[in-house]
Write an enzyme that holds these catalytic residues in place. Structure first.
Site, PDB file in Angstrom:
ATOM      1  N   CYS A 270      24.123   7.879  71.814  1.00 53.41           N
ATOM      2  CA  CYS A 270      25.514   7.577  72.190  1.00 53.41           C
ATOM      3  C   CYS A 270      26.210   8.756  72.853  1.00 53.41           C
ATOM      4  O   CYS A 270      26.485   8.715  74.044  1.00 53.41           O
ATOM      5  CB  CYS A 270      26.293   7.135  70.955  1.00 53.41           C
ATOM      6  SG  CYS A 270      25.714   5.577  70.286  1.00 53.41           S
TER       7      CYS A 270
HETATM    8  N1  NAD Z   1      22.435   3.467  67.313  1.00 51.35           N
HETATM    9  C1  NAD Z   1      23.733   3.669  67.222  1.00 51.35           C
HETATM   10  O1  NAD Z   1      24.198   4.416  66.378  1.00 51.35           O
HETATM   11  C2  NAD Z   1      24.709   2.961  68.143  1.00 51.35           C
HETATM   12  C3  NAD Z   1      26.073   2.987  67.823  1.00 51.35           C
HETATM   13  C4  NAD Z   1      26.969   2.327  68.626  1.00 51.35           C
HETATM   14  C5  NAD Z   1      26.517   1.692  69.774  1.00 51.35           C
HETATM   15  N2  NAD Z   1      25.196   1.693  70.104  1.00 51.35           N
HETATM   16  C6  NAD Z   1      24.786   0.977  71.311  1.00 51.35           C
HETATM   17  O2  NAD Z   1      24.199  -0.255  70.923  1.00 51.35           O
HETATM   18  C7  NAD Z   1      23.153  -0.611  71.826  1.00 51.35           C
HETATM   19  C8  NAD Z   1      21.854  -0.800  71.050  1.00 51.35           C
HETATM   20  O3  NAD Z   1      21.522   0.432  70.448  1.00 51.35           O
HETATM   21  P1  NAD Z   1      20.459   0.558  69.260  1.00 51.35           P
HETATM   22  O4  NAD Z   1      20.610   1.947  68.729  1.00 51.35           O
HETATM   23  O5  NAD Z   1      20.585  -0.591  68.333  1.00 51.35           O
HETATM   24  O6  NAD Z   1      19.102   0.429  70.089  1.00 51.35           O
HETATM   25  P2  NAD Z   1      17.632   0.227  69.492  1.00 51.35           P
HETATM   26  O7  NAD Z   1      16.695   0.821  70.471  1.00 51.35           O
HETATM   27  O8  NAD Z   1      17.576   0.678  68.061  1.00 51.35           O
HETATM   28  O9  NAD Z   1      17.445  -1.357  69.472  1.00 51.35           O
HETATM   29  C9  NAD Z   1      17.421  -2.125  70.620  1.00 51.35           C
HETATM   30  C10 NAD Z   1      16.450  -3.266  70.405  1.00 51.35           C
HETATM   31  O10 NAD Z   1      16.520  -4.117  71.536  1.00 51.35           O
HETATM   32  C11 NAD Z   1      15.216  -4.592  71.804  1.00 51.35           C
HETATM   33  N3  NAD Z   1      15.188  -5.065  73.183  1.00 51.35           N
HETATM   34  C12 NAD Z   1      15.195  -4.353  74.320  1.00 51.35           C
HETATM   35  N4  NAD Z   1      15.256  -5.169  75.383  1.00 51.35           N
HETATM   36  C13 NAD Z   1      15.274  -6.429  74.912  1.00 51.35           C
HETATM   37  C14 NAD Z   1      15.354  -7.706  75.518  1.00 51.35           C
HETATM   38  N5  NAD Z   1      15.433  -7.840  76.831  1.00 51.35           N
HETATM   39  N6  NAD Z   1      15.332  -8.774  74.724  1.00 51.35           N
HETATM   40  C15 NAD Z   1      15.263  -8.656  73.377  1.00 51.35           C
HETATM   41  N7  NAD Z   1      15.227  -7.465  72.742  1.00 51.35           N
HETATM   42  C16 NAD Z   1      15.234  -6.373  73.504  1.00 51.35           C
HETATM   43  C17 NAD Z   1      14.318  -3.419  71.503  1.00 51.35           C
HETATM   44  O11 NAD Z   1      13.000  -3.831  71.244  1.00 51.35           O
HETATM   45  C18 NAD Z   1      15.004  -2.837  70.264  1.00 51.35           C
HETATM   46  O12 NAD Z   1      14.475  -3.367  69.069  1.00 51.35           O
HETATM   47  C19 NAD Z   1      23.113   0.494  72.859  1.00 51.35           C
HETATM   48  O13 NAD Z   1      23.926   0.147  73.936  1.00 51.35           O
HETATM   49  C20 NAD Z   1      23.724   1.679  72.132  1.00 51.35           C
HETATM   50  O14 NAD Z   1      24.299   2.611  73.026  1.00 51.35           O
HETATM   51  C21 NAD Z   1      24.273   2.297  69.298  1.00 51.35           C
END
Ligand code: NAD
Length: 433
Positions: A270
């Site tokens: 992030c």
């Molecule tokens: N991790 C955090 O602390 C956090 C906090 C706030 C916001 N975010 C935002 O949330 C979003 C997700 O982050 P995250 O940390 O959960 O990511 P992550 O990598 O942990 O999880 C994303 C998941 O999406 C799946 N994926 C990717 N492309 C796909 C598709 N086309 N169809 C289905 N599944 C698909 C991946 O396999 C993965 O399991 C990002 O935009 C991130 O910036 C993350």
């Protein structure tokens, strides 16, 4: 029955695309609220593990997950066709930066292409992935809207930023207020209804664009303030002032001051990334986001600074970086979590190796088989008196709980402390950031 009524009666079937740090906790909260929730991910391993009630996210206990899987409230699938029978879908896929530091929204587009195949009247689509202002209206809306299928009427579209703070026991998906901005007022209303069943506080805003910018302001605020305090730390070092003591005392001011702490650089998916989504979009509008660029430069220079300090620490002991054995303590990007994505420890280890140091690390949270750690090709060690005594220097990059820092100090000749884990301890062996 309208979608609002289906949401109120919990008859609505919900879906979450992307079962990662954001999506899995959300799917669990939707199931807990009484909805039927289906999690969709391309990663078959994750889908199988969720189906078996086995959590891979520390903030989601397997017991909890199992409960909802056993009751049939939560299922997981790799097949997007399940969307045909879902009333709502939340998109929680990654939004990284390209090597050029431009936003990479290809995961969002891929997810929306799938939704497009199965979207049906009265369906709600909510984007949660962090992204630049305008993504929902400029990228997603054109992919879903047709002449006879209008947003706010036949379907609903909104943006709601995810604010989860992995490892934070006090603020979780459930009780962190949820900002919701629809493409139309009706979209905001419908999306708010979905969340209000599952989450404690809903904060509606006037548009998706505002909701997108809210998230970027929050993370830019952190990045810029961390950049400021990192610069103050560099300044204090030149003037031989203890920056930690300065921050501690400044924090006693009951108004107008918010403490931020220096460190070895930014990590996670992030804070190092999101501000550049904002500056990229601002640039398209002819605006140069100077604070974002400057904070990026300062924060990005911290791993190199830490390595310089390790070199100085070794020099005090008539040793060079080249050939010294350096122990890196904590490789995940923040305390007490396992996530090593974008961790400054990876940069520090790479730079130490480039200077000829023999690098080992210890981290009881991070998974030794994490691809990023395997790529770093650094040996993981346990903290025994023997391994510690074999090191010329230790550098604390992430201050995890459960580490015997006193033993580290006892056995290693010099310790560079970038996190103030030795607060209040006086020793010539400690080099503070
Ligand atoms: N991790 C955090 O602390 C956090 C906090 C706030 C916001 N975010 C935002 O949330 C979003 C997700 O982050 P995250 O940390 O959960 O990511 P992550 O990598 O942990 O999880 C994303 C998941 O999406 C799946 N994926 C990717 N492309 C796909 C598709 N086309 N169809 C289905 N599944 C698909 C991946 O396999 C993965 O399991 C990002 O935009 C991130 O910036 C993350």
């Amino acid at each position: 029955m309208s979608l609002i009524e289906r949401l109120r009666s919990r008859e609505a079937r919900t879906a979450v695309i992307g079962l990662g740090y954001v999506g899995l906790p959300l799917a669990v909260e939707l199931a807990r609220a009484g909805y039927h929730a289906v999690g969709i991910d391309l990663n078959t391993d994750k889908v199988q593990r969720v189906g078996a009630g086995e959590s891979y996210i520390k903030d989601v206990p397997s017991d909890e997950l199992k409960k909802f899987v056993s009751s049939g409230h939560l299922v997981a699938s790799t097949d997007f066709a399940v969307l045909e029978t879902c009333d709502t879908v939340n998109i929680c896929v990654p939004t990284p930066l390209r090597k050029t530091r431009d936003p990479d929204i290809s995961y969002i587009v891929a997810a929306v292409e799938e939704i497009r195949k199965y979207i049906h009247p009265q369906m709600l689509v909510v984007l949660e992935s962090t992204t630049y202002p305008g993504t929902t209206e400029e990228v997603i809306l054109p992919l879903l809207e047709r002449d006879d299928f209008h947003v706010g009427e036949e379907f609903f579209l909104a943006f709601s930023p995810e604010r989860v703070d992995p490892g934070n026991p006090r603020f979780t998906t459930k009780n962190i207020p949820k900002v919701v901005g629809g493409v139309t007022p009706r979209c905001t209303e419908v999306a708010s209804e979905l969340y209000s069943a599952a989450l404690a506080t809903i904060v509606p805003v006037s548009s998706a664009r505002v909701a997108e910018t809210v998230k970027l302001l929050e993370n830019t605020f952190r990045s810029v303030n961390i950049g400021l305090v990192n610069e103050i730390a560099l300044m204090c070092n030149k003037m031989d002032i203890d920056v930690w003591e300065v921050i501690r005392a400044a924090s006693t001011k009951p108004f107008g001051f918010l403490p931020f702490f220096p460190g070895p650089g930014l990590g996670g998916h992030c804070i190092p990334i999101d501000p550049f989504y904002l500056s990229w979009k601002a640039k398209l509008a002819g605006f140069e986001a100077r604070f974002i660029e400057l904070a990026g430069q300062i924060n990005g220079s911290m791993p190199e600074y830490v390595v310089t300090r390790v070199g100085e620490a070794l020099n005090m002991h008539r040793k060079a970086l080249n050939g010294s054995r350096v122990l890196v303590l904590g490789v995940s990007y923040k305390s007490n979590i396992d996530d090593v994505r974008e961790s400054p420890a990876l940069d520090v280890m790479r730079l130490l190796k480039r200077h000829g140091a023999e690098v080992v690390y210890h981290d009881s949270f991070a998974n030794r088989e994490d691809p990023e750690l395997e790529h770093a090709a650094v040996e993981a060690v346990d903290l025994t008196p023997e391994t510690l005594a074999g090191c010329d220097c230790a550098v604390v990059i992430t201050g995890h709980g459960g580490v015997d820092y006193a033993s580290v100090l006892e056995h290693v000749p010099v310790v560079v402390d970038t996190r103030n884990v030795y607060e209040g301890i006086r020793s010539d062996k400690i080099v503070r950031l």
